[in-house]
Scaffold this motif. Structure first.
Motif, PDB file in Angstrom:
ATOM      1  N   PRO A  15       0.818  -1.209   0.000  1.00  0.00           N
ATOM      2  CA  PRO A  15       0.000   0.000   0.000  1.00  0.00           C
ATOM      3  C   PRO A  15       0.857   1.267   0.000  1.00  0.00           C
ATOM      4  O   PRO A  15       2.000   1.254   0.430  1.00  0.00           O
ATOM      5  N   PHE A  16       0.241   2.364  -0.462  1.00  0.00           N
ATOM      6  CA  PHE A  16       0.870   3.675  -0.440  1.00  0.00           C
ATOM      7  C   PHE A  16       0.267   4.492   0.704  1.00  0.00           C
ATOM      8  O   PHE A  16      -0.868   4.257   1.113  1.00  0.00           O
ATOM      9  N   PHE A  72      -3.668   3.495   0.749  1.00  0.00           N
ATOM     10  CA  PHE A  72      -4.385   3.129  -0.473  1.00  0.00           C
ATOM     11  C   PHE A  72      -3.705   1.930  -1.127  1.00  0.00           C
ATOM     12  O   PHE A  72      -2.478   1.856  -1.207  1.00  0.00           O
ATOM     13  N   ALA A  73      -4.510   0.989  -1.614  1.00  0.00           N
ATOM     14  CA  ALA A  73      -4.011  -0.131  -2.409  1.00  0.00           C
ATOM     15  C   ALA A  73      -5.019  -0.401  -3.523  1.00  0.00           C
ATOM     16  O   ALA A  73      -6.233  -0.350  -3.295  1.00  0.00           O
ATOM     17  N   HIS A  74      -4.508  -0.729  -4.699  1.00  0.00           N
ATOM     18  CA  HIS A  74      -5.354  -0.854  -5.898  1.00  0.00           C
ATOM     19  C   HIS A  74      -5.086  -2.176  -6.598  1.00  0.00           C
ATOM     20  O   HIS A  74      -3.976  -2.696  -6.582  1.00  0.00           O
ATOM     21  N   ASN A  75      -6.112  -2.677  -7.243  1.00  0.00           N
ATOM     22  CA  ASN A  75      -6.032  -3.909  -8.011  1.00  0.00           C
ATOM     23  C   ASN A  75      -6.643  -3.635  -9.376  1.00  0.00           C
ATOM     24  O   ASN A  75      -7.800  -3.234  -9.468  1.00  0.00           O
ATOM     25  N   GLY A  76      -5.849  -3.788 -10.446  1.00  0.00           N
ATOM     26  CA  GLY A  76      -6.342  -3.549 -11.792  1.00  0.00           C
ATOM     27  C   GLY A  76      -5.343  -2.754 -12.602  1.00  0.00           C
ATOM     28  O   GLY A  76      -4.196  -2.537 -12.187  1.00  0.00           O
ATOM     29  N   ALA A  97      -3.431   7.263  -9.012  1.00  0.00           N
ATOM     30  CA  ALA A  97      -4.839   7.327  -8.618  1.00  0.00           C
ATOM     31  C   ALA A  97      -4.990   7.752  -7.169  1.00  0.00           C
ATOM     32  O   ALA A  97      -5.900   8.535  -6.821  1.00  0.00           O
ATOM     33  N   PHE A  98      -4.115   7.268  -6.303  1.00  0.00           N
ATOM     34  CA  PHE A  98      -4.136   7.655  -4.892  1.00  0.00           C
ATOM     35  C   PHE A  98      -3.884   9.156  -4.747  1.00  0.00           C
ATOM     36  O   PHE A  98      -4.574   9.849  -3.985  1.00  0.00           O
ATOM     37  N   CYS A  99      -2.911   9.668  -5.474  1.00  0.00           N
ATOM     38  CA  CYS A  99      -2.617  11.108  -5.401  1.00  0.00           C
ATOM     39  C   CYS A  99      -3.789  11.941  -5.919  1.00  0.00           C
ATOM     40  O   CYS A  99      -4.083  13.019  -5.386  1.00  0.00           O
ATOM     41  N   PHE A 153     -10.246  -0.966  -5.290  1.00  0.00           N
ATOM     42  CA  PHE A 153      -9.267  -0.396  -4.358  1.00  0.00           C
ATOM     43  C   PHE A 153      -9.785  -0.415  -2.926  1.00  0.00           C
ATOM     44  O   PHE A 153     -10.983  -0.484  -2.668  1.00  0.00           O
ATOM     45  N   LEU A 154      -8.826  -0.361  -2.006  1.00  0.00           N
ATOM     46  CA  LEU A 154      -9.075  -0.161  -0.584  1.00  0.00           C
ATOM     47  C   LEU A 154      -8.386   1.132  -0.180  1.00  0.00           C
ATOM     48  O   LEU A 154      -7.235   1.367  -0.553  1.00  0.00           O
ATOM     49  N   TYR A 155      -9.105   1.949   0.584  1.00  0.00           N
ATOM     50  CA  TYR A 155      -8.556   3.221   1.045  1.00  0.00           C
ATOM     51  C   TYR A 155      -9.031   3.457   2.474  1.00  0.00           C
ATOM     52  O   TYR A 155     -10.192   3.212   2.807  1.00  0.00           O
ATOM     53  N   SER A 156      -8.130   3.926   3.321  1.00  0.00           N
ATOM     54  CA  SER A 156      -8.514   4.252   4.695  1.00  0.00           C
ATOM     55  C   SER A 156      -7.859   5.546   5.131  1.00  0.00           C
ATOM     56  O   SER A 156      -6.715   5.841   4.758  1.00  0.00           O
ATOM     57  N   ASP A 157      -8.603   6.303   5.947  1.00  0.00           N
ATOM     58  CA  ASP A 157      -8.058   7.512   6.577  1.00  0.00           C
ATOM     59  C   ASP A 157      -7.873   7.305   8.078  1.00  0.00           C
ATOM     60  O   ASP A 157      -7.668   8.254   8.828  1.00  0.00           O
ATOM     61  N   GLY A 158      -7.927   6.041   8.513  1.00  0.00           N
ATOM     62  CA  GLY A 158      -7.775   5.719   9.927  1.00  0.00           C
ATOM     63  C   GLY A 158      -9.089   5.676  10.676  1.00  0.00           C
ATOM     64  O   GLY A 158      -9.217   4.980  11.683  1.00  0.00           O
TER      65      GLY A 158
END
Length: 268
Positions: free
Chosen positions: A93-94, A105-109, A136-138, A180-185
């Motif tokens: 993840p980034f 963030f982590a992405h698949n595709g 994409a995360f940025c 994708f999976l994304y978290s802000d905590g």
């Protein structure tokens, strides 16, 4: 194609990965040989472990198998490189900081057209590596910037965050496979789209489901969980179901928001 896994729980759960099972999706019996990573939250910061070696060869996998990861939000990723050579800077993840929180963030595709569609010349958040995924995360972070800064140090309203995540997911879907999976905590967001491998590992044109959601308090395909309390709740998101039952496919284009082991919002 890459593999995603995430978990949201009501209290920090201790995760132990099985080396043998994890390695099957990281180079031992699978094509994902381009590195792997795992991010786990502790309050508003993140412990991030990444390795460019295939999971089958990585000493870090054995460390996690023996010592575990303890967190209420965890995101992991096993990479099959399509854009960007195997290297630490291209390994998911980034993470980035925004509003005093670490974002992961982590992405698949594959969404290779993103470089031309959304150039980052004026962006505050810029990629370190070469991947379409970090780009994409940025893009997502750039769009979230005003939401977080208007909150003046507090966590922004969920509706405002979810709108940005859903809009970005919709834009990414136009460019290719955008799971994708994304978290802000505070919240774990998951977006399901399409993937090229089905549950049995058969390759084909990208098709839904891109992600599945489920719950279990037992061992799931080599992942053992120790729950601190008998009434703890948890939800998992993964590229494919990790047990024979208790899982449901996320509809194509669906974004779900998970907090403390419960689904709190869903946008189609």
């Amino acid at each position: 194609m890459c593999e995603l896994f995430g978990i949201s729980s009501s209290s920090p759960v201790h995760l132990f990965y099985s080396l043998d099972e994890f390695s099957k999706h990281g180079g031992k019996k699978h094509i994902n040989r381009s590195g792997w990573g795992i991010a786990s939250y502790s309050e508003n910061d993140v412990l991030l472990i990444r390795d460019v070696e295939a999971a089958a060869k990585s000493p870090w996998v054995r460390f996690i198998e023996e010592h575990g990861i303890r967190s209420h939000v965890t995101i992991s990723h096993v990479r099959y490189a399509t854009i960007g050579k195997p290297s630490i800077r291209n390994t998911h993840p980034f993470r980035r900081e925004l509003g005093g929180q670490m974002h992961v963030f982590a992405h698949n595709g594959s969404i290779g057209e993103i470089f031309e569609k959304y150039p980052f010349r004026q962006w505050e958040f810029r990629p370190v590596g070469q991947t379409d995924s970090e780009h994409a995360f940025c893009l997502l972070m750039q769009r979230l910037k005003s939401v977080w800064r208007q909150a003046n140090g507090d966590i922004p309203d969920l509706k405002a965050r979810l709108e940005v995540v859903a809009k970005t997911a919709a834009d990414l879907r136009k460019l290719g496979s955008a799971n994708f999976l994304y978290s802000d905590g505070d919240v774990l967001f998951a977006h399901g789209h399409r993937r090229s491998f089905d549950d049995s590992g058969v390759f084909g044109p990208p098709r839904p489901p891109g992600l599945c959601i489920g719950k279990s308090r037992d061992v799931v395909r080599g992942l053992k969980m120790k729950w601190p309390e008998s009434n703890s709740t948890g939800l998992m998101v993964a590229s494919v179901p990790l047990t024979s039952n208790g899982w449901a496919a996320l509809p194509e284009g669906c974004v779900v928001a998970l907090r403390n082991g419960r689904e709190i919002a869903r946008v189609m």
